[in-house]
Scaffold this motif. Structure first.
Motif, short mmCIF file in Angstrom:
data_model
loop_
_atom_site.label_atom_id
_atom_site.label_comp_id
_atom_site.label_asym_id
_atom_site.label_seq_id
_atom_site.Cartn_x
_atom_site.Cartn_y
_atom_site.Cartn_z
N ASP A 172 0.83 -1.21 0.00
CA ASP A 172 0.00 0.00 0.00
C ASP A 172 0.87 1.26 0.00
O ASP A 172 0.59 2.23 -0.73
N LEU A 173 1.92 1.25 0.83
CA LEU A 173 2.79 2.43 0.91
C LEU A 173 3.54 2.64 -0.41
O LEU A 173 3.68 3.77 -0.89
N LEU A 174 4.04 1.55 -0.99
CA LEU A 174 4.77 1.67 -2.25
C LEU A 174 3.86 2.11 -3.39
O LEU A 174 4.29 2.81 -4.30
N ARG A 175 2.59 1.73 -3.31
CA ARG A 175 1.66 2.16 -4.35
C ARG A 175 1.49 3.67 -4.30
O ARG A 175 1.43 4.34 -5.35
N ASP A 176 1.41 4.25 -3.11
CA ASP A 176 1.32 5.70 -2.99
C ASP A 176 2.56 6.37 -3.60
O ASP A 176 2.45 7.37 -4.32
N ASP A 177 3.74 5.81 -3.28
CA ASP A 177 4.99 6.38 -3.82
C ASP A 177 5.02 6.27 -5.34
O ASP A 177 5.39 7.22 -6.05
N ALA A 178 4.66 5.08 -5.85
CA ALA A 178 4.69 4.87 -7.30
C ALA A 178 3.71 5.79 -8.01
O ALA A 178 4.01 6.34 -9.07
N ASP A 179 2.53 5.99 -7.42
CA ASP A 179 1.55 6.91 -8.02
C ASP A 179 2.11 8.33 -8.10
O ASP A 179 1.94 9.02 -9.12
N ALA A 180 2.78 8.77 -7.02
CA ALA A 180 3.34 10.12 -7.01
C ALA A 180 4.43 10.27 -8.07
O ALA A 180 4.51 11.29 -8.77
N LEU A 181 5.28 9.25 -8.22
CA LEU A 181 6.35 9.31 -9.21
C LEU A 181 5.78 9.28 -10.63
O LEU A 181 6.32 9.93 -11.53
N GLU A 182 4.71 8.53 -10.84
CA GLU A 182 4.08 8.50 -12.16
C GLU A 182 3.51 9.89 -12.50
O GLU A 182 3.59 10.34 -13.65
N GLU A 183 2.92 10.54 -11.51
CA GLU A 183 2.39 11.89 -11.75
C GLU A 183 3.52 12.85 -12.09
O GLU A 183 3.38 13.72 -12.96
N TRP A 184 4.65 12.73 -11.41
CA TRP A 184 5.82 13.57 -11.70
C TRP A 184 6.30 13.30 -13.13
O TRP A 184 6.60 14.24 -13.88
N ALA A 185 6.35 12.03 -13.49
CA ALA A 185 6.76 11.68 -14.85
C ALA A 185 5.79 12.25 -15.88
O ALA A 185 6.21 12.74 -16.94
N ASP A 186 4.51 12.22 -15.57
CA ASP A 186 3.51 12.80 -16.48
C ASP A 186 3.80 14.28 -16.74
O ASP A 186 3.75 14.76 -17.88
N SER A 187 4.10 15.01 -15.67
CA SER A 187 4.32 16.45 -15.80
C SER A 187 5.63 16.77 -16.50
O SER A 187 5.77 17.81 -17.14
N ALA A 188 6.61 15.84 -16.41
CA ALA A 188 7.92 16.08 -17.02
C ALA A 188 8.00 15.61 -18.46
O ALA A 188 8.90 16.02 -19.21
N GLU A 189 7.06 14.79 -18.88
CA GLU A 189 7.18 14.15 -20.19
C GLU A 189 7.11 15.14 -21.35
O GLU A 189 7.88 15.02 -22.31
N ALA A 190 6.22 16.11 -21.25
CA ALA A 190 6.07 17.06 -22.35
C ALA A 190 7.37 17.82 -22.60
O ALA A 190 7.80 18.00 -23.74
N GLY A 191 8.02 18.26 -21.52
CA GLY A 191 9.29 18.97 -21.67
C GLY A 191 10.38 18.10 -22.25
O GLY A 191 11.19 18.55 -23.08
N ALA A 192 10.42 16.83 -21.85
CA ALA A 192 11.44 15.92 -22.36
C ALA A 192 11.22 15.59 -23.83
O ALA A 192 12.17 15.32 -24.56
N ARG A 193 9.97 15.63 -24.28
CA ARG A 193 9.68 15.30 -25.67
C ARG A 193 9.76 16.51 -26.60
O ARG A 193 9.78 16.35 -27.82
N ALA A 194 9.81 17.71 -26.03
CA ALA A 194 9.84 18.92 -26.86
C ALA A 194 11.14 18.99 -27.67
O ALA A 194 12.19 18.56 -27.22
N GLY A 195 11.04 19.51 -28.88
CA GLY A 195 12.23 19.78 -29.68
C GLY A 195 12.61 18.73 -30.68
O GLY A 195 13.63 18.86 -31.37
N GLY A 196 11.83 17.66 -30.79
CA GLY A 196 12.17 16.65 -31.78
C GLY A 196 11.72 15.28 -31.37
O GLY A 196 11.03 15.11 -30.37
N PRO A 197 12.11 14.27 -32.15
CA PRO A 197 11.70 12.90 -31.83
C PRO A 197 12.41 12.39 -30.59
O PRO A 197 13.47 12.91 -30.18
N GLY A 198 11.85 11.36 -29.97
CA GLY A 198 12.49 10.79 -28.80
C GLY A 198 12.41 11.71 -27.60
O GLY A 198 11.51 12.53 -27.46
N LEU A 199 13.41 11.59 -26.72
CA LEU A 199 13.46 12.35 -25.47
C LEU A 199 14.75 13.14 -25.40
O LEU A 199 15.82 12.64 -25.77
#
Length: 332
Positions: free
Chosen positions: A225-252
């Motif tokens: 249960d505790l790890l699920r909370d942590d994993a959910d938070a990290l997935e949300e962080w990854a969601d917010s960071a993905e657009a910036g990492a993908r900007a500027g061309g193909p890939g990351l």
């Protein structure tokens, strides 16, 4: 006026809580193997669903792996009908070989459950996993060196799939089954040490209980249960960071990735590999670590081989995952 036995009351409460997300008239299907856990779940759903304005049906899956499995499936279906569940399906499946015997049976089972849910328009499918099943899952994944998301175990709610009994110990659920007057079938595979889960259930967990004292299963489930909370938070962080990492061309963008914590960066790299067609079941930590070295330890090295015939590479400051036939595949 006396109420139901304590174990029955506990299972019914758990089912009522799980069904609270559904709307009036919705159909819920109980996946039932005929074992004590899923029979107790079926009995509780047959009691609770009508009182919540819901319809309850059942599905049993015949994996065809043991003699007499078709007759057993028919008997389970008859029991479900006897509880008042409607509709009730008995579905025969063909179990393949991919993913080992346990994985192949699981894939066939969920495919059958998905098909039944679509056919009947079910809003949810109830699964009978208990707290002990959760603990076994955590131990199995820990032995494989899995990350936080895998060690988070089984969620109580995954789309249409609900696991009402995940917070209850197996012993209590089986007591409830007996108190309901239901006769359970004991699957011999559950005691067959050819299966990893059987070894964990009958050898590893008892050994841990003996060495560390009682409560190991509960502690492992709490850890999930505790790890699920942590994993959910990290997935949300990854969601917010993905657009910036993908900007500027193909890939990351490698520089954008390098600025992120490893736990977030590797999530984005894994997503990129999956999006390029790497099979999820074959993509392991070692592959993601290879992609990560293209970001953090770049020395002009060549490509990283990935499952599904894909290749990861770094070019022009970006991390790319190529499939056969892509322009960059031959250059990797």
């Amino acid at each position: 006026m006396t109420g139901p036995p304590p174990a029955v009351a506990a299972v019914r409460r758990a089912v009522r809580r799980a069904l609270g997300r559904l709307g009036p008239g919705d159909l819920v299907l109980v996946a039932c193997s005929g074992g004590a856990d899923s029979l107790a779940l079926a009995g509780a759903a047959a009691f609770a669903a009508p009182r919540l304005g819901l319809r309850a049906g059942g599905v049993t899956v015949d994996h065809g792996l043991q003699p007499g499995s078709a007759e057993r499936a028919a008997a389970v279906a008859a029991t479900l009908r006897g509880l008042g569940l409607d509709p009730v399906d008995s579905v025969a499946v063909r179990v393949g070989a991919e993913g080992g015997p346990e994985g192949a049976a699981r894939t066939a089972r969920y495919t059958a459950l998905d098909t039944a849910a679509r056919r009947h328009g079910a809003a949810a499918v109830l699964l009978g996993h208990t707290r002990d099943d959760q603990a076994e899952t955590v131990l199995l994944r820990l032995a494989r060196g899995s990350g936080a998301r895998s060690l988070a175990g089984m969620p109580a709610d995954t789309g249409r799939y609900l696991r009402p009994l995940l917070g209850l110990p197996r012993a209590q659920v089986r007591t409830a089954c007996a108190d309901m007057g239901l006769t359970a079938w004991a699957d011999p595979h559950n005691a067959d040490f050819a299966y990893a889960r059987a070894r964990v259930r009958h050898a590893a967990l008892p050994a841990l209980e003996e060495a560390l004292g009682p409560g190991v299963a509960e502690a492992l489930a709490r850890t999930a249960d505790l790890l699920r909370d942590d994993a959910d938070a990290l997935e949300e962080w990854a969601d917010s960071a993905e657009a910036g990492a993908r900007a500027g061309g193909p890939g990351l963008d490698a520089a954008a990735l390098a600025a992120l914590p490893r736990a977030v960066r590797t999530r984005l790299l894994r997503r990129a590999a999956l999006a390029a067609g790497c099979p999820a079941g074959a993509l392991g930590a070692v592959h993601v670590a290879g992609l990560d070295r293209l970001v953090t330890a770049w020395r002009g090295q060549s490509h990283v081989d990935l499952p599904g015939g894909r290749r990861g590479r770094r070019a022009g400051g970006r991390i790319l995952v190529d499939a056969p036939g892509d322009p960059g595949f031959a250059r990797a």
